[in-house]
Design a protein around this motif. Structure first.
Motif, PDB file in Angstrom:
ATOM      1  N   GLU A 192      -2.093  -6.014   3.885  1.00  0.00           N
ATOM      2  CA  GLU A 192      -0.835  -5.499   4.415  1.00  0.00           C
ATOM      3  C   GLU A 192      -0.935  -4.050   4.896  1.00  0.00           C
ATOM      4  O   GLU A 192       0.070  -3.441   5.264  1.00  0.00           O
ATOM      5  CB  GLU A 192       0.275  -5.595   3.357  1.00  0.00           C
ATOM      6  N   ASP A 193      -2.149  -3.502   4.920  1.00  0.00           N
ATOM      7  CA  ASP A 193      -2.318  -2.088   5.270  1.00  0.00           C
ATOM      8  C   ASP A 193      -3.367  -1.919   6.371  1.00  0.00           C
ATOM      9  O   ASP A 193      -4.455  -1.389   6.136  1.00  0.00           O
ATOM     10  CB  ASP A 193      -2.722  -1.306   4.011  1.00  0.00           C
ATOM     11  N   PRO A 194      -3.062  -2.366   7.614  1.00  0.00           N
ATOM     12  CA  PRO A 194      -4.039  -2.231   8.715  1.00  0.00           C
ATOM     13  C   PRO A 194      -4.108  -0.795   9.236  1.00  0.00           C
ATOM     14  O   PRO A 194      -3.084  -0.128   9.375  1.00  0.00           O
ATOM     15  CB  PRO A 194      -3.486  -3.178   9.781  1.00  0.00           C
ATOM     16  N   VAL A 195      -5.314  -0.327   9.519  1.00  0.00           N
ATOM     17  CA  VAL A 195      -5.499   1.024  10.043  1.00  0.00           C
ATOM     18  C   VAL A 195      -6.635   1.036  11.055  1.00  0.00           C
ATOM     19  O   VAL A 195      -7.394   0.073  11.197  1.00  0.00           O
ATOM     20  CB  VAL A 195      -5.830   2.046   8.923  1.00  0.00           C
ATOM     21  N   TYR A 227      -1.739  -0.447 -14.065  1.00  0.00           N
ATOM     22  CA  TYR A 227      -3.003  -1.172 -13.859  1.00  0.00           C
ATOM     23  C   TYR A 227      -3.004  -1.968 -12.569  1.00  0.00           C
ATOM     24  O   TYR A 227      -3.962  -1.898 -11.788  1.00  0.00           O
ATOM     25  CB  TYR A 227      -3.252  -2.092 -15.051  1.00  0.00           C
ATOM     26  N   HIS A 228      -1.967  -2.733 -12.301  1.00  0.00           N
ATOM     27  CA  HIS A 228      -1.950  -3.614 -11.136  1.00  0.00           C
ATOM     28  C   HIS A 228      -1.529  -2.888  -9.856  1.00  0.00           C
ATOM     29  O   HIS A 228      -1.730  -3.423  -8.762  1.00  0.00           O
ATOM     30  CB  HIS A 228      -1.012  -4.805 -11.372  1.00  0.00           C
ATOM     31  N   GLU A 229      -0.983  -1.705  -9.970  1.00  0.00           N
ATOM     32  CA  GLU A 229      -0.517  -0.987  -8.783  1.00  0.00           C
ATOM     33  C   GLU A 229      -1.469   0.120  -8.331  1.00  0.00           C
ATOM     34  O   GLU A 229      -1.281   0.691  -7.250  1.00  0.00           O
ATOM     35  CB  GLU A 229       0.859  -0.371  -9.043  1.00  0.00           C
ATOM     36  N   ALA A 230      -2.492   0.442  -9.115  1.00  0.00           N
ATOM     37  CA  ALA A 230      -3.405   1.528  -8.753  1.00  0.00           C
ATOM     38  C   ALA A 230      -4.123   1.190  -7.442  1.00  0.00           C
ATOM     39  O   ALA A 230      -4.739   0.135  -7.309  1.00  0.00           O
ATOM     40  CB  ALA A 230      -4.417   1.762  -9.869  1.00  0.00           C
ATOM     41  N   VAL A 231      -4.038   2.108  -6.479  1.00  0.00           N
ATOM     42  CA  VAL A 231      -4.552   1.861  -5.137  1.00  0.00           C
ATOM     43  C   VAL A 231      -5.351   3.068  -4.662  1.00  0.00           C
ATOM     44  O   VAL A 231      -4.986   4.220  -4.923  1.00  0.00           O
ATOM     45  CB  VAL A 231      -3.389   1.592  -4.150  1.00  0.00           C
ATOM     46  N   ALA A 232      -6.449   2.799  -3.959  1.00  0.00           N
ATOM     47  CA  ALA A 232      -7.235   3.853  -3.322  1.00  0.00           C
ATOM     48  C   ALA A 232      -6.949   3.843  -1.829  1.00  0.00           C
ATOM     49  O   ALA A 232      -6.888   2.774  -1.212  1.00  0.00           O
ATOM     50  CB  ALA A 232      -8.724   3.637  -3.575  1.00  0.00           C
ATOM     51  N   ARG A 233      -6.800   5.027  -1.226  1.00  0.00           N
ATOM     52  CA  ARG A 233      -6.503   5.134   0.200  1.00  0.00           C
ATOM     53  C   ARG A 233      -7.034   6.457   0.729  1.00  0.00           C
ATOM     54  O   ARG A 233      -7.599   7.263  -0.026  1.00  0.00           O
ATOM     55  CB  ARG A 233      -5.000   5.055   0.449  1.00  0.00           C
ATOM     56  N   THR A 234      -6.845   6.691   2.030  1.00  0.00           N
ATOM     57  CA  THR A 234      -7.170   7.988   2.627  1.00  0.00           C
ATOM     58  C   THR A 234      -5.988   8.452   3.466  1.00  0.00           C
ATOM     59  O   THR A 234      -5.078   7.670   3.779  1.00  0.00           O
ATOM     60  CB  THR A 234      -8.419   7.904   3.520  1.00  0.00           C
ATOM     61  N   LEU A 265     -13.505   5.026  17.032  1.00  0.00           N
ATOM     62  CA  LEU A 265     -12.294   4.580  16.346  1.00  0.00           C
ATOM     63  C   LEU A 265     -12.343   3.062  16.281  1.00  0.00           C
ATOM     64  O   LEU A 265     -12.343   2.387  17.312  1.00  0.00           O
ATOM     65  CB  LEU A 265     -11.034   5.040  17.081  1.00  0.00           C
ATOM     66  N   ILE A 266     -12.401   2.522  15.074  1.00  0.00           N
ATOM     67  CA  ILE A 266     -12.523   1.083  14.895  1.00  0.00           C
ATOM     68  C   ILE A 266     -11.238   0.529  14.297  1.00  0.00           C
ATOM     69  O   ILE A 266     -10.731   1.031  13.291  1.00  0.00           O
ATOM     70  CB  ILE A 266     -13.751   0.733  14.022  1.00  0.00           C
ATOM     71  N   THR A 267     -10.700  -0.495  14.950  1.00  0.00           N
ATOM     72  CA  THR A 267      -9.442  -1.099  14.507  1.00  0.00           C
ATOM     73  C   THR A 267      -9.725  -2.252  13.548  1.00  0.00           C
ATOM     74  O   THR A 267     -10.863  -2.658  13.336  1.00  0.00           O
ATOM     75  CB  THR A 267      -8.648  -1.634  15.706  1.00  0.00           C
ATOM     76  N   GLY A 268      -8.641  -2.809  12.998  1.00  0.00           N
ATOM     77  CA  GLY A 268      -8.763  -3.980  12.144  1.00  0.00           C
ATOM     78  C   GLY A 268      -9.320  -3.714  10.768  1.00  0.00           C
ATOM     79  O   GLY A 268      -9.759  -4.633  10.075  1.00  0.00           O
ATOM     80  N   MET A 269      -9.301  -2.457  10.334  1.00  0.00           N
ATOM     81  CA  MET A 269      -9.798  -2.106   9.008  1.00  0.00           C
ATOM     82  C   MET A 269      -8.651  -2.022   8.005  1.00  0.00           C
ATOM     83  O   MET A 269      -7.492  -1.804   8.370  1.00  0.00           O
ATOM     84  CB  MET A 269     -10.523  -0.765   9.057  1.00  0.00           C
ATOM     85  N   HIS A 289     -17.506   4.646   6.807  1.00  0.00           N
ATOM     86  CA  HIS A 289     -17.098   4.108   5.515  1.00  0.00           C
ATOM     87  C   HIS A 289     -15.729   3.451   5.637  1.00  0.00           C
ATOM     88  O   HIS A 289     -14.846   3.961   6.333  1.00  0.00           O
ATOM     89  CB  HIS A 289     -17.047   5.206   4.460  1.00  0.00           C
ATOM     90  N   THR A 290     -15.549   2.362   4.942  1.00  0.00           N
ATOM     91  CA  THR A 290     -14.289   1.630   5.006  1.00  0.00           C
ATOM     92  C   THR A 290     -14.077   0.826   3.731  1.00  0.00           C
ATOM     93  O   THR A 290     -15.033   0.479   3.033  1.00  0.00           O
ATOM     94  CB  THR A 290     -14.269   0.683   6.224  1.00  0.00           C
ATOM     95  N   PHE A 291     -12.809   0.529   3.435  1.00  0.00           N
ATOM     96  CA  PHE A 291     -12.500  -0.386   2.334  1.00  0.00           C
ATOM     97  C   PHE A 291     -12.773  -1.831   2.738  1.00  0.00           C
ATOM     98  O   PHE A 291     -12.677  -2.735   1.906  1.00  0.00           O
ATOM     99  CB  PHE A 291     -11.040  -0.240   1.911  1.00  0.00           C
ATOM    100  N   GLY A 292     -13.112  -2.044   4.002  1.00  0.00           N
ATOM    101  CA  GLY A 292     -13.437  -3.374   4.496  1.00  0.00           C
ATOM    102  C   GLY A 292     -12.547  -3.773   5.652  1.00  0.00           C
ATOM    103  O   GLY A 292     -11.505  -3.162   5.905  1.00  0.00           O
ATOM    104  N   LYS A 293     -12.984  -4.792   6.380  1.00  0.00           N
ATOM    105  CA  LYS A 293     -12.144  -5.295   7.464  1.00  0.00           C
ATOM    106  C   LYS A 293     -11.030  -6.141   6.860  1.00  0.00           C
ATOM    107  O   LYS A 293     -11.137  -6.627   5.728  1.00  0.00           O
ATOM    108  CB  LYS A 293     -12.961  -6.087   8.469  1.00  0.00           C
ATOM    109  N   LEU A 294      -9.961  -6.307   7.598  1.00  0.00           N
ATOM    110  CA  LEU A 294      -8.841  -7.075   7.088  1.00  0.00           C
ATOM    111  C   LEU A 294      -9.263  -8.505   6.786  1.00  0.00           C
ATOM    112  O   LEU A 294     -10.049  -9.098   7.530  1.00  0.00           O
ATOM    113  CB  LEU A 294      -7.697  -7.063   8.103  1.00  0.00           C
ATOM    114  N   PRO A 295      -8.768  -9.083   5.697  1.00  0.00           N
ATOM    115  CA  PRO A 295      -9.213 -10.413   5.278  1.00  0.00           C
ATOM    116  C   PRO A 295      -8.906 -11.518   6.277  1.00  0.00           C
ATOM    117  O   PRO A 295      -9.579 -12.543   6.292  1.00  0.00           O
ATOM    118  CB  PRO A 295      -8.447 -10.642   3.970  1.00  0.00           C
TER     119      PRO A 295
END
Length: 348
Positions: free
Chosen positions: A238-241, A130-137, A220-224, A264-270
């Motif tokens: 902890e996962d900059p792309v 539950y706590h480790e499930a992660v979405a990525r590309t 190409l957009i950085t800081g995502m 589309h993005t998971f969001g900019k880094l916090p």
């Protein structure tokens, strides 16, 4: 020698009744008290994908309603998966699209996680926890990376595809009481579950002088953030792309042509101090490779970005006219092999 069996009328009737009863009976595979009905609605109001367009006449991103949903129950103590079910039954009512089915689980305390299954670019890792499930590309292909102009980040820079929309709902505390019949699982408010996308879609536009000379363009957009956790939908710091996306031309019949896209993005880094930049990688009709990088850190704090998820750049890119123009620029995306390795900066 043939043998015949003669049945009395009463006996024959009883036998026929028994056979019919046996043939039509459907025996449950599990105890009905351990079977639970679950329904998941989806919120398809997605900015810049299904609603809230900056310019509805422009090319919109592809979108299709999901085919199925995965519902998983996790042990409240260990966080490990205890039961799961894939919901393939899709229906529509006045409230919208929903998926339903039955999941088998013994009485106890659980956490629930549900999300759409079968996305093209979005990948789910560690789904059994539950706590480790992660979405990525995934990172972009080697061929695609080599087609881009030289990047300041070098080989260590992680350039990834943008994610598909992932609809997620979660429930941190779900108690299933012993019952003798089939019951229904509800959220804390006593309602069916509703999954919303954890992916953001931003419309991006920049004006271009000489857009008719563009053959293809990418950004190409950085800081995502390269991933997000499903149990809270938060981008992982902890996962900059760097996110890659292709761009379109627009307004060619006006005095202010432009290139645009919806990425589309998971969001900019916090991190509030994180610097964001976008590099435009343009190929011209005569084979030139033009690049420029713009700092867009402040753009994400502007009202257009906050309220509408629109990134409207003030700069104007200048594409110099070819010395010997080849073609009219109608072929917007030639093959990579047709490009010559000529690199220069775009004038702003």
């Amino acid at each position: 020698m043939k043998r015949s069996i003669t049945l009395l009328p009463a006996t024959a009737a009883l036998l026929a009744t028994a056979l019919l009863t046996t043939r039509c009976e459907r025996r449950p595979l599990v105890d009905a008290g351990n079977t639970h009905y679950v329904r998941v609605y989806i919120d398809e109001e997605i900015k810049n994908v299904t609603t809230g367009f900056y310019n509805p006449s422009l090319v919109k991103p592809d979108y299709a309603t999901p085919e199925m949903f995965r519902v998983a129950l996790y042990d409240l103590t260990t966080g490990q998966i205890a039961a799961e079910r894939y919901l393939r039954n899709r229906h529509t009512d006045a409230r919208g699209v929903y998926y339903d089915g039955y999941i088998v689980a013994e009485p106890g305390d659980y956490r629930l996680l549900t999300y759409n299954f079968g996305t093209e670019t979005t990948i789910i890792d560690q789904s059994h926890f539950y706590h480790e499930a992660v979405a990525r590309t995934n990172e972009i292909s080697t061929v695609l990376r080599h087609s881009l102009s030289v990047r300041a980040g070098g080989d260590e820079e992680r350039i990834v595809y943008g994610p598909d929309h992932l609809f997620v709902d979660r429930h941190s505390g779900l108690s299933i009481a012993p019952r003798e019949d089939v019951d229904t699982l509800y959220n804390a408010a006593g309602d069916h579950f509703t999954a919303r996308s954890i992916v953001l879609s931003y419309y991006l536009q920049v004006r271009v002088k000489g857009a008719q000379w563009i053959s293809s363009a990418a950004g190409l957009i950085t800081g995502m953030a390269g991933s997000a956790t499903l149990n809270d939908g938060q981008a992982r710091e902890e996962d900059p792309v760097t996110v890659y996306f292709e761009m379109h031309r627009g307004g060619l019949d006006t005095n202010e042509p432009f290139i645009y896209t919806t990425f589309h993005t998971f969001g900019k880094l916090p991190d509030v101090n994180n610097e964001l930049s976008i590099t435009f990688d343009v190929r011209t009709t005569d084979g030139r490779a033009l690049t420029t990088t713009i700092d867009i850190t402040d753009k994400f704090s502007e009202p257009d970005a906050i309220e509408h998820q629109w990134i409207l750049l003030d700069q104007v890119l200048n594409i110099p006219e070819p010395e010997e123009p080849e073609g009219s620029g109608d072929g917007f995306a030639p093959g990579v092999d047709d490009w010559e390795d000529i690199e220069t900066d775009i004038i702003i």
